[in-house]
Structures are given as C-alpha cells and as structure tokens.
Design a protein around this motif. Structure first.
Motif, mmCIF file in Angstrom:
data_model
loop_
_atom_site.group_PDB
_atom_site.id
_atom_site.type_symbol
_atom_site.label_atom_id
_atom_site.label_comp_id
_atom_site.label_asym_id
_atom_site.label_seq_id
_atom_site.Cartn_x
_atom_site.Cartn_y
_atom_site.Cartn_z
ATOM 1 N N UNK A 282 0.816 -1.192 0.000
ATOM 2 C CA UNK A 282 0.000 0.000 0.000
ATOM 3 C C UNK A 282 0.856 1.251 0.000
ATOM 4 N N UNK A 283 0.207 2.394 0.124
ATOM 5 C CA UNK A 283 0.909 3.677 0.154
ATOM 6 C C UNK A 283 0.089 4.689 0.922
ATOM 7 N N UNK A 284 0.785 5.634 1.541
ATOM 8 C CA UNK A 284 0.119 6.755 2.205
ATOM 9 C C UNK A 284 0.304 7.995 1.351
ATOM 10 N N UNK A 285 -0.800 8.679 1.059
ATOM 11 C CA UNK A 285 -0.748 9.859 0.189
ATOM 12 C C UNK A 285 -0.768 11.167 0.949
ATOM 13 N N UNK A 286 -1.410 11.225 2.099
ATOM 14 C CA UNK A 286 -1.541 12.495 2.810
ATOM 15 C C UNK A 286 -1.474 12.318 4.311
ATOM 16 N N UNK A 287 -1.011 13.348 5.022
ATOM 17 C CA UNK A 287 -0.927 13.318 6.480
ATOM 18 C C UNK A 287 -1.310 14.697 7.010
ATOM 19 N N UNK A 288 -2.125 14.728 8.072
ATOM 20 C CA UNK A 288 -2.531 16.021 8.626
ATOM 21 C C UNK A 288 -1.591 16.444 9.755
ATOM 22 N N UNK A 292 -2.238 11.967 11.599
ATOM 23 C CA UNK A 292 -3.077 10.937 10.990
ATOM 24 C C UNK A 292 -2.886 10.988 9.476
ATOM 25 N N UNK A 293 -2.766 9.824 8.865
ATOM 26 C CA UNK A 293 -2.520 9.794 7.422
ATOM 27 C C UNK A 293 -3.514 8.869 6.726
ATOM 28 N N UNK A 294 -3.624 9.037 5.418
ATOM 29 C CA UNK A 294 -4.551 8.230 4.638
ATOM 30 C C UNK A 294 -3.872 7.748 3.368
ATOM 31 N N UNK A 295 -4.474 6.762 2.740
ATOM 32 C CA UNK A 295 -3.937 6.170 1.522
ATOM 33 C C UNK A 295 -4.717 4.931 1.178
ATOM 34 N N UNK A 296 -4.009 3.856 0.846
ATOM 35 C CA UNK A 296 -4.680 2.610 0.508
ATOM 36 C C UNK A 296 -3.763 1.446 0.829
ATOM 37 N N UNK A 297 -4.349 0.264 0.990
ATOM 38 C CA UNK A 297 -3.616 -0.997 1.108
ATOM 39 C C UNK A 297 -4.308 -2.023 0.226
ATOM 40 N N UNK A 298 -3.631 -3.143 -0.002
ATOM 41 C CA UNK A 298 -4.208 -4.156 -0.882
ATOM 42 C C UNK A 298 -3.621 -5.524 -0.565
ATOM 43 N N UNK A 299 -4.372 -6.559 -0.958
ATOM 44 C CA UNK A 299 -3.911 -7.945 -0.881
ATOM 45 C C UNK A 299 -3.549 -8.391 -2.291
ATOM 46 N N UNK A 300 -2.704 -9.400 -2.428
ATOM 47 C CA UNK A 300 -2.324 -9.863 -3.775
ATOM 48 C C UNK A 300 -3.542 -10.166 -4.630
ATOM 49 N N UNK A 301 -3.618 -9.538 -5.789
ATOM 50 C CA UNK A 301 -4.732 -9.776 -6.698
ATOM 51 C C UNK A 301 -6.034 -9.146 -6.279
ATOM 52 N N UNK A 302 -6.034 -8.430 -5.160
ATOM 53 C CA UNK A 302 -7.280 -7.876 -4.654
ATOM 54 C C UNK A 302 -7.424 -6.396 -4.942
ATOM 55 N N UNK A 303 -8.572 -5.851 -4.564
ATOM 56 C CA UNK A 303 -8.842 -4.435 -4.769
ATOM 57 C C UNK A 303 -8.103 -3.600 -3.735
ATOM 58 N N UNK A 327 -9.579 4.568 -2.469
ATOM 59 C CA UNK A 327 -8.353 5.154 -1.932
ATOM 60 C C UNK A 327 -8.670 6.463 -1.243
ATOM 61 N N UNK A 328 -7.896 6.765 -0.207
ATOM 62 C CA UNK A 328 -7.941 8.076 0.420
ATOM 63 C C UNK A 328 -6.725 8.866 -0.013
ATOM 64 N N UNK A 329 -6.912 10.129 -0.378
ATOM 65 C CA UNK A 329 -5.798 10.943 -0.853
ATOM 66 C C UNK A 329 -5.385 12.032 0.125
#
Length: 354
Positions: A282-288, A292-303, A327-329
């Motif tokens: 996954x990756x984190x795109x933003x932090x306040x 606290x930060x936001x972004x996305x994570x994923x499993x192999x082959x998953x959304x 995703x959260x940006x």
C-alpha cells in the motif's frame, strides 16, 4: 488540504486512479486533541458528479470540508470540480482552449490548484482564484507536461514541469507565479514534488525513469536532503509533508511490484505503517498536522481499499459503497478524508469522517 498520475510513482498494477500524490497546505486552525477512535468502520459519503456526468474522483480538501477533484460532464469530458461542505458540486472549467482539467488541492481562502489540458497536447498547471478565475502557471521552457499539485498558506505552489522530451522535473512557483526548477540528485534526470508545508519545506522524489527513486526533502531555499527507504528497500517516494515535518509515502525494491506504506518522522527516520490482516502492500498519500494519514492498502490480486493510519502506525479500513477499489488521498485536521470509491466500474468522489 491533496491527485490522476500527478507524479510517476510505482503503484499497485490494478489501481484505477492516480498515484500522487499529490497533496497541500496544512491546517489553519489549532487543535490539540487527538481524533477520537470509533468502533464502526467509517461510512463513505458519495459526492454527486456534475449534471449528466457518469464518473468523478476527489483528491483534496480543506479544513472547512470543501472537496476538490474531477467529474465527468454531460459531454463525457473530465473537468475540475469543487464540492461544498453540503455536497453542492461546481464545474471549475479549464484554461482557454482546453477541454479537460483536474483539481488537486484547495486552500482555505478558496484557491484551487490543478491542471488543464487538451488531449494530445501539453498539460498546463493552473491556479483557480477564490472567485473561480483560471490562471495558468508557466512551465519550464519547452515543457510538454506541467502540473501544480499543492499550495501552502503563503501561496507557494509545487508540482512538476517536464523537459521538451517529456521527462518530469520538480518545480515550485512563487506566490506571484514565477517558476523555479528544484535540484535533483547528481546523475538523476527526473523528479517531482508532491507537497509543500507552510514553512516552505517540500517533499517528492529524484531518480531515473524506470529506475531507482530517492525520496527528497527540499528546504525553502531549495537545498535538499534525501529520505531513506525502509530497511531492505532501495527506492521510495515521498507524497506529503505536514507542518510538523512528518512525511508519508511508500517504499519498495525497484522492479519488485510490491510497495509498502511508510512514514518519515521529522528527523527523517523511516517507519513502516501497519497493514490490515491479509494485505501485503500500500501507500500513504496524505498526512494532517495531528499525524493521521490516509492512503490505501491491498492484498495480492485484490482491490485497493482506503485506510487511515493513526500517529502510532495502526491502521483502520474505511467503508466502501460496493465491492471495488477505493483510496484516500488527503485527510484534513478534523479527520475527514477525500478520495474515491468504485461501483459498477465507475469511480465516484467520496469523503469519509474517520
């Protein structure tokens, strides 16, 4: 306050939307208490597209709850859009002669930063004034791609502008609109800036297209230091920096296809962020400013699914409309996240109260 392929970053192959990071200035209000913990998964709040539009996405928001991103129009074009706290959508339009645009960040005074383009021609960076007037931010000489991503409270804008052959270079614009190219590491040909805080400190990357990327932190005078990846990795990409100097992004081995979300402390120390059970990247795109930060994570082959990380690195998933990517940006001072969810193959601008 956060972007579609703003910075060329390594992403999960199945991801549908942008990879920036993008993006902006941190909070104007002072808050000293941590965001409350909730047992329930934060529910998504879909934001309506422009009339007749069939898709949308959100990249940034401010501390008032104003959200910016893009929406399809009745004619099928992609236009920069702004949503009021009540959800009312406004078409920000394009620069003269262009047909498409996107908005990446919004400042509390109403200034919006993004890009405007005409398919098959050059991308142009744009600043929409609080009154809604679109003003071009000039690129480097001969640039084919120029995009603005983030604006701080002093009006400094950061982003990318390419060489004539299309290689991205890191740039910043003064409040008056003068463009300056930022340095990359010796031998590197490419770079980009993802965010700038109110002290004028910016983060992004330096590297060679298709090769190793090094995360960068530029001081307000343009001097830079490098940020280390996580142990065992050789590359990283910094996406955001808050007013405390905390950065976020992702770390990876070049060519591996697996990326890991991380946070850099103010002293530059990298720390891995937690992953939900079963997820591998996954990756984190933003932090306040509260960490606290936001972004996305994923499993192999998953959304991909939108998440929020607490300052201690612990993770919570955000709710979705239906099975599909999300995703959260960007996350504002009050824990509201801007991003997107997908349903029936179409993306929808979404906000969450975490």
């Amino acid at each position: 306050m956060t972007a579609l392929a703003p910075i060329p970053a390594l992403r999960r192959p199945a991801a549908l939307l942008r990879g920036l990071g993008a993006l902006a200035a941190a909070a104007a209000l002072a808050v000293t208490t941590a965001l409350p913990a909730h047992a329930a998964t934060p529910a998504p709040r879909p934001l309506a597209p422009l009339p007749g539009g069939g898709f949308s996405g959100a990249y940034g928001l401010d501390d008032r709850g104003v959200v910016v991103g893009y929406s399809g129009t009745a004619g099928g074009e992609r236009h920069a859009a702004r949503w009021s706290p009540s959800g009312r959508v406004t078409d920000l339009g394009t620069l003269p002669g262009d047909t498409q645009s996107e908005a990446y960040t919004v400042r509390e005074d109403g200034t919006v930063i993004g890009m405007s383009s005409r398919p098959g021609e050059r991308d142009r960076a744009v600043r929409w004034t609080p009154s809604g007037r679109a003003v071009e931010l000039p690129g480097l000489p001969g640039a084919t791609v120029t995009r603005g991503y983030v604006v701080n409270d002093d009006g400094v804008v950061v982003g990318i502008s390419s060489t004539p052959d299309g290689v991205h270079r890191p740039v910043k614009w003064s409040p008056s609109g003068r463009v300056t190219e930022l340095a990359t590491r010796p031998g590197d040909t490419a770079g980009g800036v993802g965010a700038v805080n109110d002290a004028g400190v910016a983060v992004g990357y330096s590297g060679v297209p298709g090769g190793v990327l090094t995360s960068m932190r530029w001081a307000s005078d343009g001097s830079y230091t490098t940020l280390r990846p996580l142990p065992g990795d050789d590359s990283s990409h910094a996406s955001w920096i808050n007013n405390a100097g905390v950065g976020v992004g992702h770390s990876y081995v070049a060519g591996s296809g697996l990326i890991r979300p991380l946070r850099w402390e103010a002293d530059g120390t990298p720390r891995a962020l937690d992953l939900p059970a079963g997820d591998t990247g996954g990756s984190s795109w933003g932090v306040n400013d509260l960490g606290y930060s936001t972004g996305y994570t994923y499993a192999p082959g998953g959304a991909a699914h939108a998440v929020v990380w607490a300052p201690d690195g612990s993770v919570r998933k955000l709710g979705t409309i239906a099975p599909g990517d999300s995703e959260g940006y960007q996350i504002n001072l009050f824990g509201v996240v801007a991003g997107y969810t997908t349903s029936d193959g179409a993306s929808r601008a979404t906000s969450w109260k975490s």
